[in-house]
Design a protein around this motif. Sequence first.
Motif, PDB file in Angstrom:
ATOM      1  N   TYR A 172       1.385 -20.292 -30.190  1.00 30.49           N
ATOM      2  CA  TYR A 172       1.486 -19.321 -29.313  1.00 30.49           C
ATOM      3  C   TYR A 172       0.670 -18.266 -29.172  1.00 30.49           C
ATOM      4  CZ  TYR A 172       6.435 -20.755 -28.769  1.00 30.49           C
ATOM      5  OH  TYR A 172       7.422 -21.545 -28.620  1.00 30.49           O
ATOM      6  N   ASP A 173      -0.821 -18.589 -29.525  1.00 31.83           N
ATOM      7  CA  ASP A 173      -1.882 -18.000 -29.219  1.00 31.83           C
ATOM      8  C   ASP A 173      -2.067 -16.621 -29.670  1.00 31.83           C
ATOM      9  OD1 ASP A 173      -4.436 -18.032 -28.439  1.00 31.83           O
ATOM     10  OD2 ASP A 173      -4.113 -17.948 -26.557  1.00 31.83           O
ATOM     11  N   VAL A 174      -1.174 -16.422 -30.776  1.00 28.54           N
ATOM     12  CA  VAL A 174      -1.281 -15.040 -31.362  1.00 28.54           C
ATOM     13  C   VAL A 174      -2.066 -14.980 -32.528  1.00 28.54           C
ATOM     14  CG1 VAL A 174       0.278 -13.275 -32.171  1.00 28.54           C
ATOM     15  CG2 VAL A 174       1.179 -14.557 -30.415  1.00 28.54           C
ATOM     16  N   GLN A 175      -2.848 -13.825 -32.587  1.00 25.33           N
ATOM     17  CA  GLN A 175      -3.660 -13.479 -33.660  1.00 25.33           C
ATOM     18  C   GLN A 175      -2.946 -12.955 -34.917  1.00 25.33           C
ATOM     19  OE1 GLN A 175      -6.947 -13.834 -33.940  1.00 25.33           O
ATOM     20  NE2 GLN A 175      -7.059 -13.242 -35.909  1.00 25.33           N
ATOM     21  N   LEU A 215       1.706  -8.290 -38.932  1.00 22.75           N
ATOM     22  CA  LEU A 215       2.046  -9.664 -39.099  1.00 22.75           C
ATOM     23  C   LEU A 215       3.442  -9.824 -38.774  1.00 22.75           C
ATOM     24  CD1 LEU A 215       1.154 -12.658 -39.311  1.00 22.75           C
ATOM     25  CD2 LEU A 215       1.267 -12.123 -41.557  1.00 22.75           C
ATOM     26  N   ILE A 216       4.292  -9.038 -39.944  1.00 24.37           N
ATOM     27  CA  ILE A 216       5.692  -9.362 -39.683  1.00 24.37           C
ATOM     28  C   ILE A 216       6.621  -8.651 -38.850  1.00 24.37           C
ATOM     29  CG2 ILE A 216       7.749  -9.281 -41.406  1.00 24.37           C
ATOM     30  CD1 ILE A 216       5.815 -10.974 -42.677  1.00 24.37           C
ATOM     31  N   PHE A 217       6.264  -7.469 -38.548  1.00 22.30           N
ATOM     32  CA  PHE A 217       7.244  -6.960 -37.499  1.00 22.30           C
ATOM     33  C   PHE A 217       6.720  -6.693 -36.030  1.00 22.30           C
ATOM     34  CE2 PHE A 217       7.806  -4.964 -41.759  1.00 22.30           C
ATOM     35  CZ  PHE A 217       9.064  -5.315 -41.837  1.00 22.30           C
ATOM     36  N   ILE A 218       5.269  -7.131 -35.792  1.00 22.66           N
ATOM     37  CA  ILE A 218       4.972  -7.137 -34.328  1.00 22.66           C
ATOM     38  C   ILE A 218       4.491  -8.598 -33.866  1.00 22.66           C
ATOM     39  CG2 ILE A 218       3.235  -6.385 -32.718  1.00 22.66           C
ATOM     40  CD1 ILE A 218       3.389  -3.888 -34.657  1.00 22.66           C
ATOM     41  N   THR A 219       3.607  -9.207 -34.843  1.00 23.86           N
ATOM     42  CA  THR A 219       3.030 -10.527 -34.420  1.00 23.86           C
ATOM     43  C   THR A 219       4.062 -11.581 -34.334  1.00 23.86           C
ATOM     44  OG1 THR A 219       0.846  -9.966 -35.437  1.00 23.86           O
ATOM     45  CG2 THR A 219       1.413 -12.257 -34.834  1.00 23.86           C
ATOM     46  N   LEU A 220       4.901 -11.921 -35.479  1.00 21.33           N
ATOM     47  CA  LEU A 220       5.967 -12.780 -35.518  1.00 21.33           C
ATOM     48  C   LEU A 220       7.243 -12.488 -34.774  1.00 21.33           C
ATOM     49  CD1 LEU A 220       5.826 -13.621 -39.287  1.00 21.33           C
ATOM     50  CD2 LEU A 220       4.953 -14.957 -37.490  1.00 21.33           C
ATOM     51  N   PRO A 221       7.655 -11.449 -34.520  1.00 24.72           N
ATOM     52  CA  PRO A 221       8.584 -10.969 -33.175  1.00 24.72           C
ATOM     53  C   PRO A 221       8.232 -11.789 -32.171  1.00 24.72           C
ATOM     54  CG  PRO A 221       8.612  -9.524 -34.977  1.00 24.72           C
ATOM     55  CD  PRO A 221       7.497 -10.239 -35.486  1.00 24.72           C
ATOM     56  N   ILE A 244      10.296 -14.189 -29.864  1.00 22.99           N
ATOM     57  CA  ILE A 244      11.181 -14.070 -28.707  1.00 22.99           C
ATOM     58  C   ILE A 244      10.443 -14.837 -27.414  1.00 22.99           C
ATOM     59  CG2 ILE A 244      11.269 -11.654 -29.148  1.00 22.99           C
ATOM     60  CD1 ILE A 244       9.275 -10.709 -27.053  1.00 22.99           C
ATOM     61  N   ASN A 245       9.479 -15.439 -27.711  1.00 24.18           N
ATOM     62  CA  ASN A 245       9.023 -16.328 -26.780  1.00 24.18           C
ATOM     63  C   ASN A 245       9.166 -17.979 -27.002  1.00 24.18           C
ATOM     64  OD1 ASN A 245       7.209 -14.751 -24.693  1.00 24.18           O
ATOM     65  ND2 ASN A 245       6.630 -14.059 -26.508  1.00 24.18           N
ATOM     66  N   MET A 246       9.703 -18.326 -27.967  1.00 29.62           N
ATOM     67  CA  MET A 246      10.071 -19.614 -28.557  1.00 29.62           C
ATOM     68  C   MET A 246      11.657 -20.018 -28.240  1.00 29.62           C
ATOM     69  SD  MET A 246      10.534 -20.184 -32.698  1.00 29.62           S
ATOM     70  CE  MET A 246       8.633 -19.987 -32.962  1.00 29.62           C
ATOM     71  N   PRO A 247      11.757 -21.073 -27.721  1.00 25.42           N
ATOM     72  CA  PRO A 247      13.425 -21.504 -27.709  1.00 25.42           C
ATOM     73  C   PRO A 247      13.868 -21.340 -28.790  1.00 25.42           C
ATOM     74  CG  PRO A 247      12.019 -23.321 -27.021  1.00 25.42           C
ATOM     75  CD  PRO A 247      10.870 -22.445 -27.662  1.00 25.42           C
ATOM     76  N   MET A 248      15.274 -20.736 -28.776  1.00 27.36           N
ATOM     77  CA  MET A 248      16.277 -20.466 -29.851  1.00 27.36           C
ATOM     78  C   MET A 248      15.617 -19.590 -30.795  1.00 27.36           C
ATOM     79  SD  MET A 248      17.831 -24.036 -30.988  1.00 27.36           S
ATOM     80  CE  MET A 248      18.898 -23.319 -32.261  1.00 27.36           C
ATOM     81  N   ARG A 268      16.121 -16.264 -30.984  1.00 25.87           N
ATOM     82  CA  ARG A 268      16.980 -15.199 -31.727  1.00 25.87           C
ATOM     83  C   ARG A 268      17.086 -16.131 -33.241  1.00 25.87           C
ATOM     84  NH1 ARG A 268      22.559 -13.036 -29.447  1.00 25.87           N
ATOM     85  NH2 ARG A 268      23.652 -12.516 -31.425  1.00 25.87           N
ATOM     86  N   VAL A 269      17.620 -17.281 -33.213  1.00 27.07           N
ATOM     87  CA  VAL A 269      17.871 -17.956 -34.162  1.00 27.07           C
ATOM     88  C   VAL A 269      17.017 -18.027 -35.331  1.00 27.07           C
ATOM     89  CG1 VAL A 269      18.755 -20.197 -35.279  1.00 27.07           C
ATOM     90  CG2 VAL A 269      19.728 -19.517 -33.175  1.00 27.07           C
ATOM     91  N   TRP A 270      15.911 -18.389 -34.867  1.00 26.69           N
ATOM     92  CA  TRP A 270      14.591 -18.502 -35.836  1.00 26.69           C
ATOM     93  C   TRP A 270      14.132 -17.252 -36.344  1.00 26.69           C
ATOM     94  CZ3 TRP A 270      14.283 -23.050 -37.701  1.00 26.69           C
ATOM     95  CH2 TRP A 270      14.629 -24.257 -36.879  1.00 26.69           C
ATOM     96  N   GLY A 271      14.276 -16.115 -35.339  1.00 27.98           N
ATOM     97  CA  GLY A 271      13.746 -14.827 -35.887  1.00 27.98           C
ATOM     98  C   GLY A 271      14.962 -14.271 -37.019  1.00 27.98           C
ATOM     99  N   THR A 272      16.171 -14.649 -36.662  1.00 34.89           N
ATOM    100  CA  THR A 272      17.449 -14.260 -37.717  1.00 34.89           C
ATOM    101  C   THR A 272      17.126 -14.852 -39.083  1.00 34.89           C
ATOM    102  OG1 THR A 272      18.765 -13.975 -35.895  1.00 34.89           O
ATOM    103  CG2 THR A 272      19.740 -14.128 -38.309  1.00 34.89           C
ATOM    104  N   MET A 273      16.894 -16.281 -39.025  1.00 32.14           N
ATOM    105  CA  MET A 273      16.717 -17.156 -40.200  1.00 32.14           C
ATOM    106  C   MET A 273      15.485 -16.179 -40.963  1.00 32.14           C
ATOM    107  SD  MET A 273      17.174 -20.880 -39.085  1.00 32.14           S
ATOM    108  CE  MET A 273      16.948 -21.564 -40.549  1.00 32.14           C
ATOM    109  N   PHE A 274      14.085 -16.148 -40.363  1.00 28.70           N
ATOM    110  CA  PHE A 274      13.038 -15.719 -41.083  1.00 28.70           C
ATOM    111  C   PHE A 274      13.216 -14.271 -41.613  1.00 28.70           C
ATOM    112  CE2 PHE A 274       9.271 -13.116 -41.061  1.00 28.70           C
ATOM    113  CZ  PHE A 274       8.338 -13.919 -41.776  1.00 28.70           C
ATOM    114  N   PHE A 275      13.769 -13.378 -40.957  1.00 27.65           N
ATOM    115  CA  PHE A 275      14.461 -12.012 -41.412  1.00 27.65           C
ATOM    116  C   PHE A 275      15.272 -12.202 -42.592  1.00 27.65           C
ATOM    117  CE2 PHE A 275      11.521 -10.617 -37.916  1.00 27.65           C
ATOM    118  CZ  PHE A 275      10.617  -9.915 -38.609  1.00 27.65           C
ATOM    119  N   MET A 276      16.173 -13.186 -42.689  1.00 32.57           N
ATOM    120  CA  MET A 276      16.953 -13.522 -43.798  1.00 32.57           C
ATOM    121  C   MET A 276      16.208 -13.812 -45.057  1.00 32.57           C
ATOM    122  SD  MET A 276      20.166 -16.125 -44.170  1.00 32.57           S
ATOM    123  CE  MET A 276      21.220 -15.662 -42.980  1.00 32.57           C
TER     124      MET A 276
END
Length: 453
Positions: A281-284, A291-297, A301-305, A307-315
């Motif tokens: 996603y061309d993100v530094q 990295l955790i709270f700005i870059t990865l979110p 939010i730009n990838m398909p599903m 919300r699911v992947w974000g939920t799993m990552f923060f779990m």
Amino acid sequence: MNNERGSFGSRLGFILVSAGCAIGIGNVWKFPYITGANGGAIFVLFYLLFLVIMGVPVLTMELAVGRASGKTIVRGYEALEKPGSKWHIHGWFCALGCYLLMMYYTNVSGWMLNYFYKFATGKFNGVATEAVGDVFGNMLANPNEMGIFMTLTVLFGFGVLLLGVENGLEKVTKVMMIGLLVLIMVLAIHSVSLKGAGEGIKFYLLPSLERAKEVGFGKVITAAMNQAFFTLSLGIGAIEIFGSYMSKDHALTGESIRICALDTFVAIISGLIIFPACFSYDVQPDQGPALIFITLPKVFINMPMGRVWGTMFFMFMTFASFSTVTAVFENLVAIITDTFGISRKKSILINCIVVFVTSIPCVLGYNLWSNLHIIGGRDVLDSEDFIVSNILLPVGALIFLLFCVSKHGWGFDNYLEETNTGEGMKMSKAFKTYYKYVLPILILVIIIQGLVQ
């Protein structure tokens, strides 16, 4: 040994709880970034080398002190030291280190839980990419939001311990660690299958002499030494407690290697989540909390599903941080129980109040007390982290080492006998010279470097 302290019900429980103590947020937000910044696979190779020649020996020493004494750190030193010596004073600094660590770690674990809640409930739905940083900033600026999630972390952590060592800490950590390992594999497989992920994998895992030369081989080596050492949280007795709960069935070298292997597995696979996703996603890939709270979110939010992947990552991140929280809480509870002879329930109540109250300055450090700068212009959290990471951990590890190899301490022969008790891989006596004369110098390098930086 105080019969209220209990013990592990299984060998797997000991390994997972000990690894859970070592596996934390540093594995995810620090290891991948440092790897990328220091020549990728070349750094990883040095990291693995230092893990074996520095991390494993000191880990066996903490476990040996715990298992030989059957007590927590202060009483453990007292049981093993020669009459009239003062090694046990370091035990009090270990207890202080564990309290200091929890003063900010409960907050960061609360951030993970907060973001898990935000993704799970769809709070990031419709958030613009450029506004993701504001979500993090608004959380830090709100003492009530910070306080609620810190409080939940403290209450749930000590609530687990009320059930005991085997039925509480061990059972809950087993579930969390198995969940963590499943989640990390699912997330990594998803990341490496993204379009353009190959560039991220190359950047992360292909050795690049050019990049290592740019950074400087000296810096790559010292960075690997630092990371290998700090990843195991050695030096404040956080792992020693679990030695006191161990049986004598298995030799400590093999158990230490298993703990290190789990810790390293999580760190390396975390990079396979982060680098392919960021490159795709061309993100530094930034360092630390960003990295955790700005870059990865932004990626999620730009990838398909997303919300699911974000939920799993923060779990996954909640499990990683909470396994450390419960392990260190257990240490604090056992220290008070052992040292002052009070009941486990009273110790849990006292520690719950102390940890809650001492975690409040970190809650306020980003909002109402944001002008408070303590050590070298650092805010509350960074000041607490500096004391633990740069002073108490490496100095404490050096003291553990000297205690185990010096004739004025417990002595190398006693340490070696305890380490080699039980089935499995044995520690060779041939390492005595290395442990006495070389390893202390390597740890001193880390101490000096940490203070100079």
